[in-house]
Design an enzyme around this catalytic site. Structure first.
Site, PDB file in Angstrom:
ATOM      1  CD  GLU A 114       0.687  97.668 -32.810  1.00  0.00           C
ATOM      2  OE1 GLU A 114       1.329  96.649 -33.159  1.00  0.00           O
ATOM      3  OE2 GLU A 114       0.939  98.299 -31.771  1.00  0.00           O
ATOM      4  CG  HIS A 118       4.790  96.952 -31.862  1.00  0.00           C
ATOM      5  ND1 HIS A 118       3.545  96.384 -31.648  1.00  0.00           N
ATOM      6  CD2 HIS A 118       5.576  96.470 -30.868  1.00  0.00           C
ATOM      7  CE1 HIS A 118       3.593  95.594 -30.582  1.00  0.00           C
ATOM      8  NE2 HIS A 118       4.826  95.631 -30.109  1.00  0.00           N
TER       9      HIS A 118
END
Length: 534
Positions: A261, A283
């Site tokens: 990420e 997220h």
């Protein structure tokens, strides 16, 4: 009198400052400005952070009077917990602050997939009117499969039952009684995948669960089914997911988390973003005003407790507070015994006795019951486990817990046993103690088998019929695979009966090798145990 210094390194809600109260010298610093952070830490007794500030070994070394690191959220990837523990610095987080937000985001992904909301929005925003291109499906009377029926999984079940969905679940640590209480049918993982129209995963990320939804699992799912991951990146094999989506094995996916990420250019995760049947968010599981405020207020309260010398329920590394120094070394031992117990259990736990024998009888050892529950649930639930939510996790699963204390310990000054009843009718007991001036943590018993082995990170436990040549079999197999056996204890009740072998190994043993050895020695019990440090 000088007030304790509380350093706020990232933007937090006004309610967080209010929760701290007037008893502290509250200072602010930009946690991403490394020199400024290190300078400010020199006088800090506590530091409050979110996800952008790194509290690593360098930061802890720069903070000689630091007592507590408070993460206003769940994840602790940006905190060096081991170094903090060594330095006597408590680490706290807010383990329950985001559960409602995560559950609601999961439902949002399911609705977005069912009704194709993001694609329809994008089309209309471009000036197109294609009603027939975005026909969706109702949730009514569809089946949703929840993998992991912890707190978030239970919240999702309750919300989707409001859509009149059939809710099924897979969770090897939840009893049928608990599932029935939630109105959920327990299935095997394969059965869940075969029957579900929507699959959502809410498991902790461990070596066993990483990639647990892969090519074999996608092959079991309906071509019309959708999969959602708002839990942890890596639980779904991203390459297998890409193949399943492009080959039409499943209909679509909703993803809030990724292995890397943000997804790196050229990687599989980045390629997933370009697929028309994928709904993605960056997220956002905890990204609501309510979750952020709950997190800030929660850790502010923990800071007050920690700096006041009181028990801090949300501490992830030490319980803190009014615990006798003689009891304190038993906390990490009991947490590890709990992890060993959970790894050896063949079916869900229904009741647990935490037995404390010996000189500890003279002290308040109630924290050891909390430590046992924290250890038991550490690797089997998706949420972070602390001293405050561990009893709630037990209560939600219908697990009865007792603390039993006496002074009867003939072989050791103290011995602690976790003794539990399992849903299949069997019982399991795991015992440990601390020995010597260095207080070495040792495993000294599993059920009726007496052993004495230092607790390390990797162990393999085997139960088999005692006969010549067994040690040579697994010794050869592990040696050929480059797995070094650093220690070993074997116990048996009688010659030719059942023998228990506990190995300490230097590295994890691959699953295929474990299965090969288990088959070769015809083991009745064969478990790999990996201890997670708090």
């Amino acid at each position: 009198m000088t007030k304790p210094v509380v350093l706020i390194a990232e933007e937090l809600s006004p309610a967080t400052i209010d929760a701290l109260g007037p008893d502290f010298d509250v200072r602010n610093v930009d946690g991403t400005d490394r020199p400024a952070l290190l300078s400010a830490l020199a006088e800090a007794n506590a530091v409050l952070i979110r996800s952008a500030t790194r509290i690593d070994a360098e930061a802890i070394a720069a903070a000689p009077v630091l007592k507590v690191v408070a993460r206003a959220g769940v994840g602790l990837d940006n905190v060096d917990i081991k170094t903090a523990t060594t330095a006597g610095v408590m680490v706290v987080n807010a383990p329950t602050s985001n559960i409602i937000s995560a559950a609601e985001l999961t439902v949002g992904h399911i609705l977005s997939l069912a009704r194709r909301i993001p694609a329809a929005h994008a089309s209309l925003a471009q000036g197109q009117w294609k009603r027939s291109s975005y026909t969706g499906a109702e949730l009514f009377e569809k089946t949703v499969g929840i993998i992991g029926l912890g707190r978030i999984g239970a919240l999702i079940a309750a919300r989707l039952q409001g859509f009149d969905m059939r809710v099924v679940a897979y969770d090897p640590y939840v009893t049928s009684a608990r599932a029935q209480q939630l109105g959920v049918q327990l299935l095997s993982l394969d059965e869940l995948l075969e029957q579900s129209d929507f699959v959502t995963i809410h498991m902790p990320k461990t070596p066993e669960t990483t990639g647990m939804i892969g090519a074999e699992q996608f092959a079991l799912m309906k071509p019309s089914a959708f999969v959602v991951n708002v839990a942890r990146g890596g639980l779904i094999d991203e390459e297998a997911l890409y193949t399943a989506l492009t080959a039409g094995e499943i209909a679509g996916a909703g993803l809030d988390v990724f292995t890397s990420e943000p997804p790196a250019e050229g990687g599989t995760a980045r390629a997933l973003l370009d697929l028309p049947n994928v709904v993605v968010t960056p997220h956002l599981g905890a990204s609501t005003d309510e979750a952020q405020e709950k997190a800030g207020v929660s850790v502010a309260r923990s800071v007050r407790l920690a700096l006041g010398g009181e028990l801090v329920p949300d501490a992830v590394n030490v319980a803190g507070g009014v615990i006798d120094p003689y009891v304190r070394p038993g906390i990490p031992l009991v947490e590890k015994l709990g992890q060993i117990f959970a790894a050896l259990a063949r079916s869900p736990l229904t009741s647990l006795d935490v037995e404390v024998h010996g000189e500890l009888n003279a002290y308040d050892v109630s924290v050891l019951k909390l430590a046992a529950l924290k250890g038991v649930f550490t690797n089997i639930v998706s949420e972070s486990v602390s001293y405050v939510n561990a009893p709630l996790l037990a209560e939600q699963r219908g697990v009865e817990v007792r603390l039993l204390v006496d002074d009867d310990s003939p072989e050791y000054r103290n011995i602690i046993t976790l003794r539990g009843a399992l849903s299949d009718g069997s019982q399991l007991a795991v015992s440990g103690t601390l020995t010597g001036t260095k207080q070495i943590e040792k495993l000294v018993g599993i059920n009726d088998y007496a052993i004495e082995l230092p607790i390390e990170k990797h162990h393999v436990v085997m139960l088999y019929t005692d006969r010549p040549g067994i040690v040579a079999v697994y010794g050869q197999k592990f040696g050929d695979a480059g797995i070094n056996i650093a220690g070993m204890q074997i116990a048996r009740s009688e010659a030719g009966g059942q023998a228990l072998s506990v190995l300490t190994v230097d590295s994890p043993v691959p699953d295929d090798l474990l299965e090969e050895v288990r088959s070769d020695i015809q083991a009745d019990l064969f478990r790999q145990i990996e201890i997670t440090e708090s």
